[in-house]
Scaffold this active site. Structure first.
Site, short mmCIF file in Angstrom:
data_model
loop_
_atom_site.label_atom_id
_atom_site.label_comp_id
_atom_site.label_asym_id
_atom_site.label_seq_id
_atom_site.Cartn_x
_atom_site.Cartn_y
_atom_site.Cartn_z
N ARG A 170 53.43 12.35 17.42
CA ARG A 170 53.27 13.36 16.36
C ARG A 170 54.26 14.51 16.52
O ARG A 170 54.90 14.94 15.56
CB ARG A 170 51.84 13.92 16.39
N ILE A 171 54.39 15.03 17.74
CA ILE A 171 55.26 16.19 17.94
C ILE A 171 56.72 15.80 17.88
O ILE A 171 57.54 16.51 17.29
CB ILE A 171 54.90 16.90 19.25
N ALA A 251 56.56 19.52 27.01
CA ALA A 251 55.56 18.45 27.03
C ALA A 251 54.68 18.55 28.27
O ALA A 251 53.59 19.11 28.24
CB ALA A 251 56.24 17.09 26.93
N ARG A 252 55.15 18.02 29.40
CA ARG A 252 54.42 18.05 30.66
C ARG A 252 55.38 18.36 31.80
O ARG A 252 56.49 17.83 31.85
CB ARG A 252 53.72 16.70 30.92
N ASP A 276 58.88 25.13 29.04
CA ASP A 276 57.60 25.77 28.80
C ASP A 276 56.53 25.26 29.76
O ASP A 276 55.47 25.86 29.87
CB ASP A 276 57.15 25.50 27.36
N GLU A 281 51.17 24.34 37.22
CA GLU A 281 51.34 25.03 35.94
C GLU A 281 52.06 26.36 36.12
O GLU A 281 52.92 26.70 35.32
CB GLU A 281 49.97 25.25 35.30
N HIS A 303 53.88 28.11 29.50
CA HIS A 303 53.04 27.06 28.92
C HIS A 303 52.24 27.58 27.74
O HIS A 303 51.01 27.57 27.73
CB HIS A 303 52.10 26.45 29.98
#
Length: 345
Positions: A170-171, A251-252, A276, A281, A303
């Site tokens: 989708r993205i 994304a990750r 990002d 994290e 993030h």
């Protein structure tokens, strides 16, 4: 008869003035009503204690588990007990759901796969264009007292450059439509979608990651984190990129190896990166990220690509609706089913 209990392990929207405030759970109480007991994970005033014994205590006897960044573990499921009906992820990614473990235990799980497509594709474009136009070095130079149109280097026309998209869900498709408008050509690498789909978005599918990396002037990542994609972009992969190319990852964090990325930046293999996401994290918790953060050709955010008032409101309401449906036994056909696989009946 006792009320059903729902544990939200680490909801960021509940934290006000540094500590969780149950009064902020307005959306959840509106959807779930007074017949459902809401339980929230422990917090020490700075962060949620996602792996603390207190979390296991609060999980005892719950009917639904809602996780944000908390990892689903055997200990957490054992603490919840046999009354646990479903696990819900308040977000798009599924890597912390531990799908194999949930499948083994026969527990259905759901996420919210499409609530922030607008936000992430917009944020990706922001990082990409900040790199292309050298916005950050321009800002630093000018506020530092020097007016210099060449600070950060001389940009190139994006309409003569190639955008490469890794992962065409989708993205990725939204990025092709939005960011792709600035570029002369859009390439896509995703071994799980057909070649014709890319052409429907004005892009061209390529057969290998190496081919995409070698031809693209800006590469943006939009694939899920799996054992197959962990450290997908390492030193070897970055060697395939052009010296003037940029890398964007919203994304990750584990898709990119930080040491490989720093080697590429320091050695001039690539021109810069926009990030990002990190692993862990908070990149300040891992010294491997420190030289990346300090590099002058890097643009970083905390993030928040998914974040907007509208996206957060939508996510909260849709998660609460998933919880309500699970408690009422209405889960068949719901969007976001992750595991076990739907029988199709």
């Amino acid at each position: 008869m006792s009320r059903p209990r729902v544990l939200y392990t680490d909801p960021p929207w509940l934290v006000g003035d540094g500590r969780p405030d149950p009064a902020l759970a307005t959306v959840e109480r509106d959807v779930l009503g007074p017949d459902v007991e809401l339980v929230f994970g422990p917090h020490d005033g700075t962060k949620y204690l996602t792996t603390d014994a207190q979390m296991l205590e609060r999980a005892a006897g719950i009917d639904v588990l809602v996780v944000y960044r908390t990892q689903v573990t055997e200990e957490l499921l054992d603490a919840a007990g046999k009354g646990l009906r479903v696990v819900v992820r308040q977000g798009v990614g599924v890597d912390n759901l531990n799908a194999a473990l949930l499948t083994e235990r026969g527990l259905p799980a759901y996420n919210v796969p499409d609530y922030c497509v607008d936000e992430v594709s917009t944020h990706t474009a922001a990082l990409a264009l900040a790199l292309e136009r050298q916005v950050v070095p321009q800002h630093r130079t000018l506020v530092g007292g020097t007016f210099d149109i060449y600070a950060g280097g001389t940009p190139h026309r994006t309409n003569r450059r190639t955008l490469g998209i890794v992962g065409f869900g989708r993205i990725g498709r939204a990025v092709a439509r939005r960011l792709g408008a600035f570029y002369s050509r859009v390439l896509v690498y995703d071994p799980y979608v057909g070649r014709d789909l890319a052409e429907g978005y004005g892009a061209l599918a390529v057969d290998t990651l190496e081919e995409l990396l070698a031809q693209s002037d800006l590469v943006t990542l939009h694939c899920p984190l799996t054992p197959e994609t962990e450290s997908l972009i390492d030193a070897a992969a970055l060697r395939h990129m052009k010296p003037g190319a940029y890398l964007v990852n919203a994304a990750r964090g584990k898709l990119v190896d930080p040491q490989g990325l720093y080697r590429a930046l320091d050695g001039g293999w690539i021109a810069g990166a926009g990030l990002d996401v990190f692993s862990p994290e908070n990149p300040h918790q891992d010294p491997r990220w420190h030289p990346v953060l300090a590099h002058p050709s890097v643009v970083v955010t905390s993030h928040r690509a998914f974040l907007s008032e509208e996206a957060e409101a939508s996510s909260r309401r849709r998660v609460a609706e998933l919880v309500r449906a699970a408690l009422e036994g209405r889960t068949h056909g719901l969007v976001g089913r992750v595991t076990p696989p739907d029988s199709g009946r």
